[in-house]
Scaffold this motif. Structure first.
Motif, mmCIF file in Angstrom:
data_model
loop_
_atom_site.group_PDB
_atom_site.id
_atom_site.type_symbol
_atom_site.label_atom_id
_atom_site.label_comp_id
_atom_site.label_asym_id
_atom_site.label_seq_id
_atom_site.Cartn_x
_atom_site.Cartn_y
_atom_site.Cartn_z
ATOM 1 N N ILE A 122 -0.517 0.307 13.065
ATOM 2 C CA ILE A 122 -0.721 -0.347 11.778
ATOM 3 C C ILE A 122 -2.043 -1.112 11.838
ATOM 4 O O ILE A 122 -2.295 -1.846 12.794
ATOM 5 C CB ILE A 122 0.431 -1.320 11.465
ATOM 6 C CG1 ILE A 122 1.773 -0.566 11.480
ATOM 7 C CG2 ILE A 122 0.222 -1.984 10.114
ATOM 8 C CD1 ILE A 122 2.983 -1.466 11.338
ATOM 9 N N ASP A 125 -6.129 -1.976 6.990
ATOM 10 C CA ASP A 125 -6.064 -1.255 5.722
ATOM 11 C C ASP A 125 -4.632 -0.987 5.269
ATOM 12 O O ASP A 125 -4.425 -0.477 4.162
ATOM 13 C CB ASP A 125 -6.847 0.059 5.804
ATOM 14 C CG ASP A 125 -6.543 0.856 7.061
ATOM 15 O OD1 ASP A 125 -6.479 0.235 8.133
ATOM 16 O OD2 ASP A 125 -6.366 2.083 6.979
ATOM 17 N N ASP A 126 -3.660 -1.335 6.098
ATOM 18 C CA ASP A 126 -2.244 -1.177 5.725
ATOM 19 C C ASP A 126 -1.648 -2.482 5.199
ATOM 20 O O ASP A 126 -0.440 -2.557 4.958
ATOM 21 C CB ASP A 126 -1.422 -0.703 6.929
ATOM 22 C CG ASP A 126 -1.886 0.639 7.463
ATOM 23 O OD1 ASP A 126 -2.029 1.579 6.658
ATOM 24 O OD2 ASP A 126 -2.113 0.735 8.691
ATOM 25 N N SER A 127 -2.475 -3.510 5.035
ATOM 26 C CA SER A 127 -1.975 -4.820 4.624
ATOM 27 C C SER A 127 -1.232 -4.755 3.289
ATOM 28 O O SER A 127 -0.245 -5.473 3.076
ATOM 29 C CB SER A 127 -3.126 -5.826 4.537
ATOM 30 O OG SER A 127 -3.710 -6.021 5.800
ATOM 31 N N LYS A 128 -1.700 -3.915 2.376
ATOM 32 C CA LYS A 128 -1.046 -3.799 1.070
ATOM 33 C C LYS A 128 0.390 -3.325 1.234
ATOM 34 O O LYS A 128 1.312 -3.870 0.600
ATOM 35 C CB LYS A 128 -1.816 -2.830 0.174
ATOM 36 C CG LYS A 128 -1.192 -2.648 -1.202
ATOM 37 C CD LYS A 128 -2.000 -1.672 -2.044
ATOM 38 C CE LYS A 128 -1.338 -1.436 -3.403
ATOM 39 N NZ LYS A 128 -2.114 -0.466 -4.214
ATOM 40 N N GLU A 129 0.593 -2.294 2.076
ATOM 41 C CA GLU A 129 1.948 -1.805 2.301
ATOM 42 C C GLU A 129 2.812 -2.861 2.988
ATOM 43 O O GLU A 129 3.994 -3.038 2.647
ATOM 44 C CB GLU A 129 1.917 -0.525 3.158
ATOM 45 C CG GLU A 129 1.635 0.744 2.389
ATOM 46 C CD GLU A 129 0.217 0.806 1.871
ATOM 47 O OE1 GLU A 129 -0.700 0.420 2.626
ATOM 48 O OE2 GLU A 129 0.024 1.223 0.709
ATOM 49 N N MET A 176 4.719 7.155 8.703
ATOM 50 C CA MET A 176 4.054 7.863 7.617
ATOM 51 C C MET A 176 4.604 9.285 7.520
ATOM 52 O O MET A 176 4.836 9.939 8.539
ATOM 53 C CB MET A 176 2.539 7.901 7.862
ATOM 54 C CG MET A 176 1.751 8.733 6.863
ATOM 55 S SD MET A 176 -0.017 8.803 7.260
ATOM 56 C CE MET A 176 -0.519 7.192 6.689
ATOM 57 N N SER A 181 -0.331 9.507 2.245
ATOM 58 C CA SER A 181 -1.520 8.658 2.152
ATOM 59 C C SER A 181 -1.267 7.212 2.549
ATOM 60 O O SER A 181 -2.208 6.431 2.644
ATOM 61 C CB SER A 181 -2.064 8.691 0.716
ATOM 62 O OG SER A 181 -1.081 8.211 -0.193
ATOM 63 N N HIS A 182 0.004 6.839 2.788
ATOM 64 C CA HIS A 182 0.294 5.442 3.091
ATOM 65 C C HIS A 182 1.553 5.337 3.951
ATOM 66 O O HIS A 182 2.360 6.274 4.024
ATOM 67 C CB HIS A 182 0.487 4.633 1.808
ATOM 68 C CG HIS A 182 1.627 5.119 0.964
ATOM 69 N ND1 HIS A 182 1.501 6.169 0.091
ATOM 70 C CD2 HIS A 182 2.916 4.710 0.871
ATOM 71 C CE1 HIS A 182 2.660 6.376 -0.512
ATOM 72 N NE2 HIS A 182 3.536 5.519 -0.041
ATOM 73 N N LEU A 183 1.706 4.192 4.584
ATOM 74 C CA LEU A 183 2.885 3.943 5.399
ATOM 75 C C LEU A 183 4.101 3.679 4.518
ATOM 76 O O LEU A 183 3.986 3.141 3.425
ATOM 77 C CB LEU A 183 2.659 2.739 6.314
ATOM 78 C CG LEU A 183 1.530 2.843 7.344
ATOM 79 C CD1 LEU A 183 1.471 1.575 8.177
ATOM 80 C CD2 LEU A 183 1.720 4.064 8.233
ATOM 81 N N ILE A 184 5.274 4.032 5.039
ATOM 82 C CA ILE A 184 6.521 3.815 4.301
ATOM 83 C C ILE A 184 7.477 2.899 5.063
ATOM 84 O O ILE A 184 8.557 2.572 4.562
ATOM 85 C CB ILE A 184 7.220 5.153 3.991
ATOM 86 C CG1 ILE A 184 7.581 5.892 5.287
ATOM 87 C CG2 ILE A 184 6.333 6.031 3.118
ATOM 88 C CD1 ILE A 184 8.432 7.139 5.069
ATOM 89 N N HIS A 206 10.977 1.530 3.431
ATOM 90 C CA HIS A 206 10.960 1.322 1.981
ATOM 91 C C HIS A 206 12.176 2.003 1.351
ATOM 92 O O HIS A 206 12.525 3.127 1.737
ATOM 93 C CB HIS A 206 9.671 1.894 1.383
ATOM 94 C CG HIS A 206 9.440 1.484 -0.032
ATOM 95 N ND1 HIS A 206 10.111 2.070 -1.091
ATOM 96 C CD2 HIS A 206 8.640 0.526 -0.573
ATOM 97 C CE1 HIS A 206 9.727 1.501 -2.220
ATOM 98 N NE2 HIS A 206 8.837 0.567 -1.941
#
Length: 283
Positions: A122, A125-129, A176, A181-184, A206
């Protein structure tokens, strides 16, 4: 605030790093490649990022971290104002700079794959997730931890993950879907007790991806890595007894309940129970 002595101390803590003069500044190198410089006259550091890390760190506070205002900035070189930056943020930034330049064998993180999943490190750039997960009541309901209120809270959690990895006392993978395109979600070991070959398991996913066998698939791969590569003898999971989904996952994966503690954990004005599950390497 970060002192010049701290910059030198932390930079030299990275494997195979040495210090050399570079024109009128001090440089820190790994395998002869510069990943950071220190300007004592201006109390400033300059770090080498990839494009993604440069964008992420510069967006946190462009008055403290910002690209070099010339062609070198386009190559990832980024200035850091040492008098203004927090030590925790600087540690993250310098670590990313080292990993950008260091050979893979020094900076590598053990990525794992399954039929459907990629388990990877992680990053900033994964801070949003991270913020989405840790602010979602559905996810945090049984974790008995405060929900994130801002992206800074998520970034603070990322620092804890990185600190554990860098100190070799924990490891967490982002989950992922291959081609996604993003982590879950995430899964990993923390509270590693090396002298007892034991670690505690933690995970979250999630809600949009639950009840699809994804966490079971990730758990199987992570346990295999823990037992075969990390040489763990046992893995522990501390669960809220009301979390039926998590308990079902653990039991289907071979975990056995070892203990039930009544009101041993205090959170949000209440005493809560805990259920302890474990799995041994030969089971």
């Amino acid at each position: 605030m970060v002192t010049l002595d701290y910059v030198r101390q932390f930079a030299l803590s990275f494997e195979e790093t040495d210090e050399q003069p570079h024109f009128d500044v001090t440089s820190f190198r790994v395998k002869k490649k510069i990943f950071a410089t220190m300007n004592s006259k201006h109390n400033r550091a300059c770090l080498r990022f990839n494009e993604i890390d440069q964008n992420v760190f510069s967006s946190i506070n462009p008055e403290i971290i910002y690209p070099v205002p010339n062609k070198w900035g386009k190559y990832g070189w980024t200035l850091v104002e040492l008098k203004k930056i927090k030590k925790s943020l600087f540690k993250d930034a310098l670590t990313r700079a080292y990993c950008t330049v260091a050979p893979p064998k020094l900076a590598t993180f053990p990525e794992l794959t399954t039929d459907r999943l990629l388990l990877r490190r992680i990053g900033p750039d994964d801070s949003k997730e991270l913020f989405i997960w840790r602010s979602d009541e559905r996810i945090m309901r049984y974790l008995d931890r405060p929900r994130a209120k801002s992206i800074e809270d998520a970034y603070a959690h990322l620092r804890l993950i990185d600190d554990d990895i860098n100190a070799n006392i924990g490891i967490t993978w982002g989950i992922m879907i291959k081609g996604g395109s993003h982590l879950i979600g995430n899964i990993g070991f923390w509270k590693i007790t090396k002298e007892h070959y034991r670690a505690e398991l933690g995970y979250l996913l999630h809600p949009d991806y639950q009840k699809q066998g994804i966490m079971a698939e990730a758990l199987l791969k992570v346990l295999d890595y823990g037992f075969k590569t990390m040489k763990l003898h046992s893995v522990e999971a501390n669960v809220n007894p009301e979390n039926a989904g998590s308990i079902n996952l653990l039991e289907k994966s071979g975990f056995v309940r070892e203990a039930y503690f009544r009101e041993n954990y205090y959170y949000d004005g209440k005493f809560l129970d805990s259920a302890i599950y474990s799995l041994l390497t030969n089971r």
